[in-house]
Scaffold this motif. Structure first.
Motif, mmCIF file in Angstrom:
data_model
loop_
_atom_site.group_PDB
_atom_site.id
_atom_site.type_symbol
_atom_site.label_atom_id
_atom_site.label_comp_id
_atom_site.label_asym_id
_atom_site.label_seq_id
_atom_site.Cartn_x
_atom_site.Cartn_y
_atom_site.Cartn_z
ATOM 1 N N CYS A 55 10.877 6.251 -9.850
ATOM 2 C CA CYS A 55 9.792 6.403 -8.888
ATOM 3 C C CYS A 55 10.385 6.308 -7.479
ATOM 4 O O CYS A 55 11.281 5.490 -7.225
ATOM 5 C CB CYS A 55 8.776 5.283 -9.121
ATOM 6 N N LYS A 56 9.889 7.153 -6.583
ATOM 7 C CA LYS A 56 10.372 7.163 -5.201
ATOM 8 C C LYS A 56 9.197 7.139 -4.250
ATOM 9 O O LYS A 56 8.171 7.779 -4.481
ATOM 10 C CB LYS A 56 11.211 8.413 -4.941
ATOM 11 N N MET A 57 9.355 6.402 -3.169
ATOM 12 C CA MET A 57 8.308 6.228 -2.163
ATOM 13 C C MET A 57 8.904 6.570 -0.812
ATOM 14 O O MET A 57 9.889 5.966 -0.393
ATOM 15 C CB MET A 57 7.857 4.762 -2.224
ATOM 16 N N VAL A 58 8.324 7.552 -0.133
ATOM 17 C CA VAL A 58 8.874 8.039 1.137
ATOM 18 C C VAL A 58 7.810 7.937 2.218
ATOM 19 O O VAL A 58 6.711 8.487 2.055
ATOM 20 C CB VAL A 58 9.354 9.493 1.007
ATOM 21 N N GLY A 59 8.145 7.266 3.316
ATOM 22 C CA GLY A 59 7.207 7.099 4.410
ATOM 23 C C GLY A 59 6.846 8.429 5.057
ATOM 24 O O GLY A 59 7.703 9.295 5.250
ATOM 25 N N ILE A 60 5.566 8.596 5.379
ATOM 26 C CA ILE A 60 5.113 9.808 6.061
ATOM 27 C C ILE A 60 5.422 9.722 7.549
ATOM 28 O O ILE A 60 5.874 10.690 8.165
ATOM 29 C CB ILE A 60 3.603 9.999 5.843
ATOM 30 N N ASN A 61 5.208 8.550 8.117
ATOM 31 C CA ASN A 61 5.410 8.363 9.550
ATOM 32 C C ASN A 61 6.575 7.440 9.875
ATOM 33 O O ASN A 61 6.784 7.095 11.039
ATOM 34 C CB ASN A 61 4.130 7.807 10.177
ATOM 35 N N THR A 62 7.301 7.038 8.844
ATOM 36 C CA THR A 62 8.469 6.163 9.023
ATOM 37 C C THR A 62 9.620 6.722 8.192
ATOM 38 O O THR A 62 9.410 7.539 7.300
ATOM 39 C CB THR A 62 8.165 4.734 8.555
ATOM 40 N N SER A 115 0.823 -1.200 0.000
ATOM 41 C CA SER A 115 0.000 0.000 0.000
ATOM 42 C C SER A 115 0.864 1.260 0.000
ATOM 43 O O SER A 115 1.851 1.352 0.713
ATOM 44 C CB SER A 115 -0.900 0.005 1.231
ATOM 45 N N ILE A 116 0.454 2.226 -0.807
ATOM 46 C CA ILE A 116 1.160 3.499 -0.867
ATOM 47 C C ILE A 116 0.455 4.590 -0.075
ATOM 48 O O ILE A 116 0.875 5.743 -0.075
ATOM 49 C CB ILE A 116 1.357 3.972 -2.325
ATOM 50 N N ALA A 117 -0.621 4.223 0.608
ATOM 51 C CA ALA A 117 -1.468 5.218 1.261
ATOM 52 C C ALA A 117 -0.709 6.081 2.272
ATOM 53 O O ALA A 117 -1.020 7.263 2.437
ATOM 54 C CB ALA A 117 -2.646 4.533 1.944
ATOM 55 N N SER A 118 0.273 5.527 2.943
ATOM 56 C CA SER A 118 1.009 6.257 3.976
ATOM 57 C C SER A 118 2.354 6.773 3.484
ATOM 58 O O SER A 118 3.268 6.991 4.287
ATOM 59 C CB SER A 118 1.235 5.342 5.190
ATOM 60 N N TYR A 119 2.445 6.980 2.183
ATOM 61 C CA TYR A 119 3.707 7.396 1.595
ATOM 62 C C TYR A 119 3.514 8.592 0.664
ATOM 63 O O TYR A 119 2.496 8.711 -0.011
ATOM 64 C CB TYR A 119 4.337 6.265 0.783
#
Length: 116
Positions: free
Chosen positions: A94-101, A27-31
């Motif tokens: 493409c880059k994926m960065v945690g919002i809370n991690t 899931s990408i919801a938190s990223y």
């Protein structure tokens, strides 16, 4: 480990359009999701970012021509590119960065070549 798989790159003439896709293995919801590019001999830099439920932020180079979109249900982020120029030629990542991690993940890149 999260995998990001990009697709949609290719060869296009100046003024043409391409849509890149990046699908994550979770899931990408938190990223925060982003697209970056790296031209030969140059540093990698940001093209566009989008937070969950937010609108896109763009580098000046793509404003008015590029649109970043995300579909959390499909774990996918897109980059719609119109009016492509020779200088848009690069490998797009493409880059994926945690919002809370502190998690950061990169895709393997997809080549975009703009040439007549």
């Amino acid at each position: 480990q999260v995998q990001l798989v990009e697709s949609g790159g290719g060869l296009v003439q100046p003024g043409g359009s391409l849509t890149l896709s990046c699908t994550a293995s979770r899931s990408i919801a938190s990223y925060v999701m982003g697209w970056y590019r790296q031209a030969p001999g140059k540093q990698r830099h940001m093209v566009a970012l989008i937070a969950s439920g937010g609108s896109g932020n763009y580098a000046d180079s793509g404003k008015g021509r590029f649109t970043i979109l995300r579909d959390n249900n499909k774990n996918t982020v897109y980059l719609q590119m119109n009016g492509l120029k020779l200088e848009d030629t690069a490998v797009y990542y493409c880059k994926m960065v945690g919002i809370n991690t502190p998690d950061v993940y990169w895709g393997q890149g997809t080549q975009v070549t703009v040439s007549s």
